[in-house]
Design a protein around this motif. Structure first.
Motif, PDB file in Angstrom:
ATOM      1  N   PRO A  46       0.827  -1.217   0.000  1.00  0.00           N
ATOM      2  CA  PRO A  46       0.000   0.000   0.000  1.00  0.00           C
ATOM      3  C   PRO A  46       0.859   1.265   0.000  1.00  0.00           C
ATOM      4  O   PRO A  46       2.078   1.200   0.179  1.00  0.00           O
ATOM      5  N   ASN A  47       0.226   2.391  -0.182  1.00  0.00           N
ATOM      6  CA  ASN A  47       0.933   3.667  -0.103  1.00  0.00           C
ATOM      7  C   ASN A  47       1.627   3.799   1.243  1.00  0.00           C
ATOM      8  O   ASN A  47       1.065   3.430   2.270  1.00  0.00           O
ATOM      9  N   LYS A  51       7.989   1.412  -0.819  1.00  0.00           N
ATOM     10  CA  LYS A  51       8.354   0.962  -2.159  1.00  0.00           C
ATOM     11  C   LYS A  51       9.241   1.991  -2.889  1.00  0.00           C
ATOM     12  O   LYS A  51      10.283   1.639  -3.428  1.00  0.00           O
ATOM     13  N   SER A  52       8.798   3.237  -2.888  1.00  0.00           N
ATOM     14  CA  SER A  52       9.577   4.257  -3.604  1.00  0.00           C
ATOM     15  C   SER A  52      10.943   4.451  -2.960  1.00  0.00           C
ATOM     16  O   SER A  52      11.936   4.689  -3.652  1.00  0.00           O
ATOM     17  N   THR A  53      10.987   4.341  -1.641  1.00  0.00           N
ATOM     18  CA  THR A  53      12.272   4.462  -0.946  1.00  0.00           C
ATOM     19  C   THR A  53      13.239   3.399  -1.460  1.00  0.00           C
ATOM     20  O   THR A  53      14.399   3.694  -1.778  1.00  0.00           O
TER      21      THR A  53
HETATM   22  P1  ADP Z   1       5.514   3.962  -1.007  1.00  0.00           P
HETATM   23  O1  ADP Z   1       6.320   4.197  -2.215  1.00  0.00           O
HETATM   24  O2  ADP Z   1       5.312   2.504  -0.715  1.00  0.00           O
HETATM   25  O3  ADP Z   1       4.221   4.715  -1.013  1.00  0.00           O
HETATM   26  P2  ADP Z   1       7.517   5.567   0.341  1.00  0.00           P
HETATM   27  O4  ADP Z   1       8.819   4.880   0.191  1.00  0.00           O
HETATM   28  O5  ADP Z   1       7.229   6.722  -0.530  1.00  0.00           O
HETATM   29  O6  ADP Z   1       6.338   4.494   0.267  1.00  0.00           O
HETATM   30  O7  ADP Z   1       7.376   6.078   1.848  1.00  0.00           O
HETATM   31  C1  ADP Z   1       7.651   5.258   2.977  1.00  0.00           C
HETATM   32  C2  ADP Z   1       7.536   6.109   4.233  1.00  0.00           C
HETATM   33  O8  ADP Z   1       8.633   7.038   4.271  1.00  0.00           O
HETATM   34  C3  ADP Z   1       6.268   6.943   4.297  1.00  0.00           C
HETATM   35  O9  ADP Z   1       5.859   7.011   5.635  1.00  0.00           O
HETATM   36  C4  ADP Z   1       6.721   8.297   3.810  1.00  0.00           C
HETATM   37  O10 ADP Z   1       5.917   9.294   4.372  1.00  0.00           O
HETATM   38  C5  ADP Z   1       8.147   8.374   4.313  1.00  0.00           C
HETATM   39  N1  ADP Z   1       8.989   9.208   3.460  1.00  0.00           N
HETATM   40  C6  ADP Z   1       9.163   9.066   2.121  1.00  0.00           C
HETATM   41  N2  ADP Z   1      10.037   9.988   1.664  1.00  0.00           N
HETATM   42  C7  ADP Z   1      10.425  10.721   2.725  1.00  0.00           C
HETATM   43  C8  ADP Z   1      11.315  11.829   2.915  1.00  0.00           C
HETATM   44  N3  ADP Z   1      11.997  12.363   1.898  1.00  0.00           N
HETATM   45  N4  ADP Z   1      11.453  12.321   4.170  1.00  0.00           N
HETATM   46  C9  ADP Z   1      10.781  11.795   5.212  1.00  0.00           C
HETATM   47  N5  ADP Z   1       9.937  10.756   5.117  1.00  0.00           N
HETATM   48  C10 ADP Z   1       9.748  10.215   3.885  1.00  0.00           C
END
Ligand code: ADP
Ligand code: ADP
Length: 232
Positions: A46-47, A51-53
């Motif tokens: 889920p969001n 995943k993007s990280t």
């Molecule tokens: P997904 O791609 O699965 O939606 P993300 O990897 O974007 O998940 O995010 C994982 C978690 O890390 C989320 O709680 C998001 O809010 C947090 N997050 C993502 N990018 C940053 C950032 N640059 N700084 C702080 N928190 C972040």
């Protein structure tokens, strides 16, 4: 070595100003998986799952906090150039200069990778993603689906052995989703190892040889698609 090896990978984002270090968001809490060469590997979650990280760490855009992230046995942080050469990234966001043509987008990307003009294969890539007839159109005049296909072509400019797609079909209609799936499986048939993130179970099922489910920064299942679907 596997195409990608992730072992006990941890990512803690920097905390807000003034907050203590451990108030930074823990986005990955010790994630491990291997992606063998030739596989289509899906990260389903889920969001906010992380995943993007993960994708951004693979792309060299985000530094890990601890653990291992390797491409063909090379640490991504220690050999960022090797990682960049080995991976093509299809980002979630569509980012083109609106007054560039598809041909120019690919030529520029070739230049970015230092590929001599004579060795670029922009025309061939445009044909592969069915955009040959849009070669000289402004990017801003392309449909959403055409832009997504151009993103895939852009990621393949340097012929990377690994293609990583971040939510390739988010907000995309059924017809285009099928087109993108065909494009991905076609590249995989030619030997490209594929990693994609998605929050659609159906997409993971249709496309992936193996699925890892990620939630709150943890892999909670990692199985061949057949076994995983059998469980549900
Ligand atoms: P997904 O791609 O699965 O939606 P993300 O990897 O974007 O998940 O995010 C994982 C978690 O890390 C989320 O709680 C998001 O809010 C947090 N997050 C993502 N990018 C940053 C950032 N640059 N700084 C702080 N928190 C972040
Ligand atoms: P710079 O460090 O010069 O800002 P970037 O890393 O932002 O360069 O990349 C420049 C262009 O190349 C951007 O359009 C980016 O999306 C693209 N790019 C970078 N790495 C990859 C990759 N591995 N696969 C596909 N496109 C990439």
């Amino acid at each position: 070595p596997p195409a990608i090896r992730i072992d006990n990978l941890v990512k803690r984002y920097a905390p807000p100003k003034g907050a203590s270090e451990d108030e930074g968001k823990l986005a990955l809490k010790g994630v491990s998986f291997d992606v063998p060469q030739g596989q289509i590997f899906g990260l389903l979650g889920p969001n906010g799952a992380g995943k993007s990280t993960l994708i951004n760490i693979l792309a060299g855009l985000v530094n890990k906090t601890s653990g291992t992230a390797e491409i063909w046995g090379f640490d991504i942080d220690e050999s960022p150039r090797n990682a960049k050469r080995s991976i093509g990234i299809v980002p979630q966001e569509i980012v083109f200069d609106p007054f560039f043509t598809p041909f120019e987008v690919l030529e520029n990307q070739g230049g970015f990778y230092g590929i001599p003009a004579a060795l670029r294969k922009s025309e061939e890539l445009l044909r592969a993603v069915h955009l040959a007839d849009k070669r000289d159109a402004y990017a801003r005049t392309l449909s959403g689906g055409m832009k997504r296909r151009l993103l895939v072509a852009k990621a393949m400019v340097h012929s990377p052995p690994i293609l990583v797609l971040d939510e390739p079909t988010a907000g995309v209609d059924v017809e285009l989703r099928r087109q993108l799936w065909e494009l991905v499986t076609g590249l995989n048939d030619e030997g490209v190892t594929v990693v994609l993130t998605t929050h659609y179970l159906e997409e993971a099922e249709q496309l992936c040889d193996r699925i890892a489910i990620i939630n709150h920064g943890e892999v909670i299942a990692d199985k061949p698609t057949r076994e995983l679907v059998g469980m549900a």
